[in-house]
Motif scaffolding. Structure first.
Motif, PDB file in Angstrom:
ATOM      1  N   GLU A   1      65.818  40.322 147.670  1.00 52.34           N
ATOM      2  CA  GLU A   1      66.414  41.060 148.795  1.00 52.34           C
ATOM      3  C   GLU A   1      66.073  42.533 148.688  1.00 52.34           C
ATOM      4  OE1 GLU A   1      70.786  41.902 150.849  1.00 52.34           O
ATOM      5  OE2 GLU A   1      70.622  40.477 149.183  1.00 52.34           O
ATOM      6  N   ALA A   2      66.168  43.125 147.516  1.00 56.04           N
ATOM      7  CA  ALA A   2      65.853  44.535 147.324  1.00 56.04           C
ATOM      8  C   ALA A   2      64.393  44.802 147.624  1.00 56.04           C
ATOM      9  CB  ALA A   2      66.194  44.952 145.889  1.00 56.04           C
ATOM     10  N   ALA A   3      63.515  43.888 147.227  1.00 49.43           N
ATOM     11  CA  ALA A   3      62.079  44.072 147.470  1.00 49.43           C
ATOM     12  C   ALA A   3      61.787  44.047 148.969  1.00 49.43           C
ATOM     13  CB  ALA A   3      61.289  42.996 146.747  1.00 49.43           C
ATOM     14  N   THR A   4      62.496  43.159 149.703  1.00 46.40           N
ATOM     15  CA  THR A   4      62.297  43.086 151.162  1.00 46.40           C
ATOM     16  C   THR A   4      62.694  44.402 151.814  1.00 46.40           C
ATOM     17  OG1 THR A   4      62.676  40.702 151.129  1.00 46.40           O
ATOM     18  CG2 THR A   4      62.951  41.841 153.237  1.00 46.40           C
ATOM     19  N   LEU A   5      63.838  44.951 151.431  1.00 45.66           N
ATOM     20  CA  LEU A   5      64.319  46.199 152.004  1.00 45.66           C
ATOM     21  C   LEU A   5      63.364  47.352 151.724  1.00 45.66           C
ATOM     22  CD1 LEU A   5      68.114  45.875 151.099  1.00 45.66           C
ATOM     23  CD2 LEU A   5      67.077  45.622 153.365  1.00 45.66           C
TER      24      LEU A   5
ATOM     25  N   ALA B   1      72.574  30.968 131.416  1.00 47.18           N
ATOM     26  CA  ALA B   1      71.606  32.061 131.576  1.00 47.18           C
ATOM     27  C   ALA B   1      70.627  31.746 132.687  1.00 47.18           C
ATOM     28  CB  ALA B   1      70.875  32.289 130.253  1.00 47.18           C
ATOM     29  N   PHE B   2      70.200  30.479 132.742  1.00 54.22           N
ATOM     30  CA  PHE B   2      69.256  30.089 133.804  1.00 54.22           C
ATOM     31  C   PHE B   2      69.906  30.213 135.182  1.00 54.22           C
ATOM     32  CE2 PHE B   2      67.477  26.763 136.583  1.00 54.22           C
ATOM     33  CZ  PHE B   2      66.178  27.257 136.687  1.00 54.22           C
ATOM     34  N   GLN B   3      71.177  29.780 135.268  1.00 58.13           N
ATOM     35  CA  GLN B   3      71.882  29.888 136.555  1.00 58.13           C
ATOM     36  C   GLN B   3      72.018  31.346 136.975  1.00 58.13           C
ATOM     37  OE1 GLN B   3      75.546  27.796 135.856  1.00 58.13           O
ATOM     38  NE2 GLN B   3      74.610  25.750 136.176  1.00 58.13           N
ATOM     39  N   SER B   4      72.304  32.216 136.017  1.00 60.66           N
ATOM     40  CA  SER B   4      72.433  33.644 136.344  1.00 60.66           C
ATOM     41  C   SER B   4      71.112  34.230 136.817  1.00 60.66           C
ATOM     42  CB  SER B   4      72.930  34.414 135.111  1.00 60.66           C
ATOM     43  OG  SER B   4      74.216  33.972 134.719  1.00 60.66           O
ATOM     44  N   LEU B   5      70.031  33.659 136.360  1.00 65.08           N
ATOM     45  CA  LEU B   5      68.715  34.181 136.746  1.00 65.08           C
ATOM     46  C   LEU B   5      68.224  33.602 138.073  1.00 65.08           C
ATOM     47  CD1 LEU B   5      66.891  34.086 133.295  1.00 65.08           C
ATOM     48  CD2 LEU B   5      67.521  36.146 134.579  1.00 65.08           C
ATOM     49  N   SER B   6      68.480  32.294 138.323  1.00 70.20           N
ATOM     50  CA  SER B   6      67.788  31.651 139.445  1.00 70.20           C
ATOM     51  C   SER B   6      68.661  30.861 140.422  1.00 70.20           C
ATOM     52  CB  SER B   6      66.707  30.699 138.902  1.00 70.20           C
ATOM     53  OG  SER B   6      65.729  31.395 138.206  1.00 70.20           O
ATOM     54  N   GLU B   7      69.769  30.271 140.011  1.00 72.28           N
ATOM     55  CA  GLU B   7      70.405  29.251 140.829  1.00 72.28           C
ATOM     56  C   GLU B   7      71.738  29.668 141.452  1.00 72.28           C
ATOM     57  OE1 GLU B   7      70.671  25.648 138.603  1.00 72.28           O
ATOM     58  OE2 GLU B   7      68.573  25.152 138.945  1.00 72.28           O
ATOM     59  N   SER B   8      72.416  30.607 140.937  1.00 75.09           N
ATOM     60  CA  SER B   8      73.726  30.972 141.502  1.00 75.09           C
ATOM     61  C   SER B   8      73.557  31.746 142.817  1.00 75.09           C
ATOM     62  CB  SER B   8      74.516  31.798 140.481  1.00 75.09           C
ATOM     63  OG  SER B   8      73.856  33.038 140.266  1.00 75.09           O
ATOM     64  N   GLU B   9      74.705  31.852 143.548  1.00 75.79           N
ATOM     65  CA  GLU B   9      74.651  32.532 144.850  1.00 75.79           C
ATOM     66  C   GLU B   9      74.197  33.972 144.714  1.00 75.79           C
ATOM     67  OE1 GLU B   9      77.625  33.525 148.622  1.00 75.79           O
ATOM     68  OE2 GLU B   9      78.372  32.346 146.921  1.00 75.79           O
ATOM     69  N   TYR B  10      74.624  34.587 143.667  1.00 77.26           N
ATOM     70  CA  TYR B  10      74.225  35.991 143.472  1.00 77.26           C
ATOM     71  C   TYR B  10      73.323  36.128 142.231  1.00 77.26           C
ATOM     72  CZ  TYR B  10      78.074  36.720 146.714  1.00 77.26           C
ATOM     73  OH  TYR B  10      78.893  36.664 147.811  1.00 77.26           O
ATOM     74  N   CYS B  11      72.366  35.217 142.124  1.00 81.86           N
ATOM     75  CA  CYS B  11      71.481  35.232 140.951  1.00 81.86           C
ATOM     76  C   CYS B  11      70.580  36.458 140.957  1.00 81.86           C
ATOM     77  CB  CYS B  11      70.652  33.958 140.896  1.00 81.86           C
ATOM     78  SG  CYS B  11      69.446  33.806 142.242  1.00 81.86           S
ATOM     79  N   ALA B  12      70.037  36.752 139.813  1.00 84.04           N
ATOM     80  CA  ALA B  12      69.226  37.956 139.629  1.00 84.04           C
ATOM     81  C   ALA B  12      67.959  37.906 140.471  1.00 84.04           C
ATOM     82  CB  ALA B  12      68.869  38.124 138.146  1.00 84.04           C
TER      83      ALA B  12
ATOM     84  N   SER C   1      56.568  43.335 140.405  1.00 89.79           N
ATOM     85  CA  SER C   1      56.133  43.000 139.031  1.00 89.79           C
ATOM     86  C   SER C   1      57.323  42.512 138.203  1.00 89.79           C
ATOM     87  CB  SER C   1      55.513  44.232 138.363  1.00 89.79           C
ATOM     88  OG  SER C   1      54.342  44.625 139.020  1.00 89.79           O
ATOM     89  N   CYS C   2      58.450  43.193 138.364  1.00 92.80           N
ATOM     90  CA  CYS C   2      59.646  42.773 137.638  1.00 92.80           C
ATOM     91  C   CYS C   2      60.080  41.380 138.076  1.00 92.80           C
ATOM     92  CB  CYS C   2      60.783  43.769 137.879  1.00 92.80           C
ATOM     93  SG  CYS C   2      60.494  45.387 137.096  1.00 92.80           S
ATOM     94  N   LEU C   3      59.951  41.093 139.343  1.00 86.58           N
ATOM     95  CA  LEU C   3      60.348  39.788 139.868  1.00 86.58           C
ATOM     96  C   LEU C   3      59.488  38.676 139.263  1.00 86.58           C
ATOM     97  CD1 LEU C   3      62.296  38.392 141.792  1.00 86.58           C
ATOM     98  CD2 LEU C   3      60.634  38.743 143.633  1.00 86.58           C
ATOM     99  N   ILE C   4      58.193  38.972 139.120  1.00 88.21           N
ATOM    100  CA  ILE C   4      57.292  37.971 138.484  1.00 88.21           C
ATOM    101  C   ILE C   4      57.724  37.705 137.042  1.00 88.21           C
ATOM    102  CG2 ILE C   4      54.928  37.585 137.686  1.00 88.21           C
ATOM    103  CD1 ILE C   4      53.996  39.202 140.163  1.00 88.21           C
ATOM    104  N   GLU C   5      58.022  38.779 136.298  1.00 91.73           N
ATOM    105  CA  GLU C   5      58.456  38.641 134.896  1.00 91.73           C
ATOM    106  C   GLU C   5      59.771  37.880 134.826  1.00 91.73           C
ATOM    107  OE1 GLU C   5      58.428  39.060 130.727  1.00 91.73           O
ATOM    108  OE2 GLU C   5      56.853  39.307 132.231  1.00 91.73           O
ATOM    109  N   LEU C   6      60.678  38.168 135.759  1.00 90.85           N
ATOM    110  CA  LEU C   6      61.981  37.518 135.753  1.00 90.85           C
ATOM    111  C   LEU C   6      61.841  36.018 136.020  1.00 90.85           C
ATOM    112  CD1 LEU C   6      64.944  38.255 135.361  1.00 90.85           C
ATOM    113  CD2 LEU C   6      65.139  38.523 137.842  1.00 90.85           C
ATOM    114  N   HIS C   7      60.933  35.633 136.947  1.00 90.75           N
ATOM    115  CA  HIS C   7      60.681  34.211 137.200  1.00 90.75           C
ATOM    116  C   HIS C   7      60.151  33.522 135.931  1.00 90.75           C
ATOM    117  CE1 HIS C   7      61.656  33.667 141.397  1.00 90.75           C
ATOM    118  NE2 HIS C   7      60.886  34.698 141.797  1.00 90.75           N
ATOM    119  N   ASP C   8      59.244  34.221 135.196  1.00 91.60           N
ATOM    120  CA  ASP C   8      58.710  33.646 133.949  1.00 91.60           C
ATOM    121  C   ASP C   8      59.827  33.423 132.936  1.00 91.60           C
ATOM    122  OD1 ASP C   8      56.172  33.556 134.907  1.00 91.60           O
ATOM    123  OD2 ASP C   8      55.512  35.440 133.959  1.00 91.60           O
ATOM    124  N   ILE C   9      60.716  34.430 132.811  1.00 88.49           N
ATOM    125  CA  ILE C   9      61.824  34.306 131.869  1.00 88.49           C
ATOM    126  C   ILE C   9      62.716  33.135 132.248  1.00 88.49           C
ATOM    127  CG2 ILE C   9      63.915  35.445 131.018  1.00 88.49           C
ATOM    128  CD1 ILE C   9      62.406  38.106 131.270  1.00 88.49           C
TER     129      ILE C   9
END
Length: 557
Positions: free
Chosen positions: A246-250, A229-240, A270-278
């Motif tokens: 990338e979407a926020a930059t665009l 779950a952690f890899q899917s959120l932060s560490e994989s090539e296509y992590c959340a 705001s969602c990105l901040i929450e996702l980092h906390d999770i």
């Protein structure tokens, strides 16, 4: 005082009315004519048991009604205690339906039979042969002596103290029995309490223990899935988090073209901040998760203790076990405190017994002082009634505390010169019993609150001059108390201020009982019949006139 008596549909009585004199009323008639039936009806009026079989006409209800003048009887408190309106003219009524249902009324207000008896007991005193039998009973004798000596208030005070003592004794015995039973259970209850105390129920959270055990038992699975779950959120090539950045930059690049794009970027940040906390918390949880067999054994042991206790006490959770434990604490504690309560009760009972003995001794002293006067007065009255050698002795012995006092008494009697007095059941004949009871009633007449006294054949076993003296005695009593006497003796019949004759009347379908007040001429004729039978001689009529003349009546013919 009985003013009016009405009886309808009772036994042989279809309808009867009696308006007695305020003095001495004599009722005569042939055997079986209905005199005792009248007494039965009066008994119903005073609260005796009803029986629908006694109805004259089984299709109609029986009604017995008595009107009393109670203006001088001071019965207001009794009426108030029964929640009844007081009136100087009191009407008692009893109704028995064909089905056997009984109803009672006082001044047209429905009352219980107990209330009817309570009021009726203050209106009439019915003396019958049953009372004569009671005279041989020791308790009855003691009641008579206390009434004669004016000791009713002192005895009531003693009785109150005795009841209090008996209540304390009963409470003490009940508590002692409770201690015996409790001590039998105390060891087992103490063992159960010890088990629950050792379980430290207040410190345990069963739900938390069960959850922790579940997590430890599945630690490997939990750790594996938290890692992925952690890899899917932060560490994989296509992590959340990477895709969201990338979407926020665009969105930031086009925010200048419309306010809507700026708002969407802000929300995504705001969602990105929450996702980092999770992601951080998932990582931390993964690092903490480790298998610990020793901890599992420890927790499972504590849970097994709870489960075993729950099965033992048949409850479902730790909260219910706490309730069981607290109840056991109360029971064990109460047993330990019972000794103190027993000590207190025993002390109170000893004090109450001392009060009973003190008041009982005082009551006994007053009783003993009254016995010689009672013996002398009763012996004198019996001498007047043809028993010159009669002797009365009140035998006394000290007894254990009882409801009536500390005394055991027996009235001893002999009618013969030189004979040793014996108990009434051995020494007195039926006629002597009747005379004894009459003399006692005479002695008590001024000491009772009963206004109307009914005598049922009090003259049993007497005749001649003695009967005349009995009549005079009853005339004397009637100066202060209304008397009604059923008699078979001409001397008694002549003594009455009013004379009522009960007779049977044969009708087409059945025989009925009737009553009527006799005129002077009718009294002479009835008394003559009582003297000589169905065909009295002129001598019998002359004797009847002489008997009536003895009470100063103006005779006719």
């Amino acid at each position: 005082m009985l003013v009016d008596l009405r009886i309808k549909n009772y036994a042989l009585i279809e309808q009867l009315e009696l308006r007695p004199s305020a003095l001495l009323n004599i009722i005569t008639g042939e055997t079986g004519a209905g005199k005792s039936i009248m007494l039965g009806a009066i008994g119903l009026l005073l609260g005796n048991r009803a029986d629908s079989k006694m109805l004259f006409d089984t299709q109609r209800k029986c009604v017995i009604e008595g009107q009393f003048d109670i203006s001088n009887y001071h019965l207001q408190d009794i009426f108030e205690s029964e929640d009844l309106d007081y009136d100087a003219q009191c009407i008692l009524r009893r109704e028995i339906s064909p089905t056997g249902k009984s109803r009672a009324f006082v001044n047209d207000t429905p009352v219980t039979l107990d209330a009817l008896r309570k009021i009726g007991a203050n209106l009439m005193d019915i003396h019958s042969q049953h009372d004569t039998l009671l005279l041989g009973d020791a308790v009855f004798q003691l009641n008579l002596l206390d009434l004669y000596a004016g000791l009713v208030p002192a005895r009531a005070q003693y009785s109150n103290a005795y009841r209090q003592y008996r209540k304390l004794e009963a409470d003490l015995k009940g508590l002692e029995n409770q201690v015996v039973q409790a001590n039998k259970e105390l060891d087992y209850q103490s063992f159960l309490l010890s088990e629950l105390e050792e379980a430290r129920l207040d410190d345990e959270d069963q739900d938390a223990l069960e959850q922790e055990v579940k997590q430890l038992e599945h630690a490997e699975e939990i750790k594996y899935k938290l890692t992925h779950a952690f890899q899917s959120l932060s560490e994989s090539e296509y992590c959340a988090t990477g895709s969201m950045k990338e979407a926020a930059t665009l969105l930031g690049q086009i925010a200048g073209y419309a306010d809507q794009f700026g708002v969407l970027k802000a929300r995504l940040d705001s969602c990105l901040i929450e996702l980092h906390d999770i992601a951080d918390e998932v990582e931390a949880a993964e690092r903490r998760t480790e298998g610990d067999p020793a901890r599992i054994d420890e927790l499972q042991g504590r849970l097994n203790v709870l489960y075993n206790l729950q099965r033992k006490h048949q409850v479902r959770d730790a909260e219910a076990l706490i309730l069981v434990r607290d109840e056991l604490r109360r029971k064990v504690g109460s047993v330990l405190n019972l000794d103190k309560e027993i000590t207190r009760l025993r002390k109170d009972a000893e004090g109450a017994l001392a009060t009973v003995q003190r008041q009982g001794a005082k009551l006994s002293e007053s009783r003993l002082k009254s016995f010689p006067k009672f013996e002398k007065e009763l012996g004198g009255l019996l001498a007047e009634l043809g028993m010159p050698h009669a002797r009365i002795v009140v035998q006394h012995a000290a007894g254990e505390p009882a409801a009536s006092g500390l005394d055991v008494i027996s009235i001893l009697f002999t009618a013969n010169k030189g004979a040793q007095p014996q108990t009434l059941s051995k020494a007195a004949s039926g006629g002597e019993f009747s005379r004894l009871m009459l003399c006692i009633k005479y002695m008590l007449a001024d000491k009772t609150a009963l206004p109307t006294i009914v005598f049922d054949e009090i003259d049993t076993g007497i005749s001649g001059e003695i009967a005349v003296k009995v009549g005079r005695m009853m005339q004397q009593m009637a100066k202060k108390h209304q008397l009604i006497a059923i008699s078979h003796l001409p001397q008694m019949a002549a003594a009455g201020d009013a004379h009522y004759f009960v007779y049977k009347e044969d009708r087409a379908d059945r025989t009925v009982s009737c009553i009527r007040e006799l005129s002077t001429e009718e009294r002479i004729r009835e008394i003559a019949h009582m003297i000589a039978g169905a065909k009295p001689s002129e001598n019998a009529f002359q004797s009847a006139r002489e008997l009536l003349a003895m009470r100063g009546e103006e005779l006719v013919g």
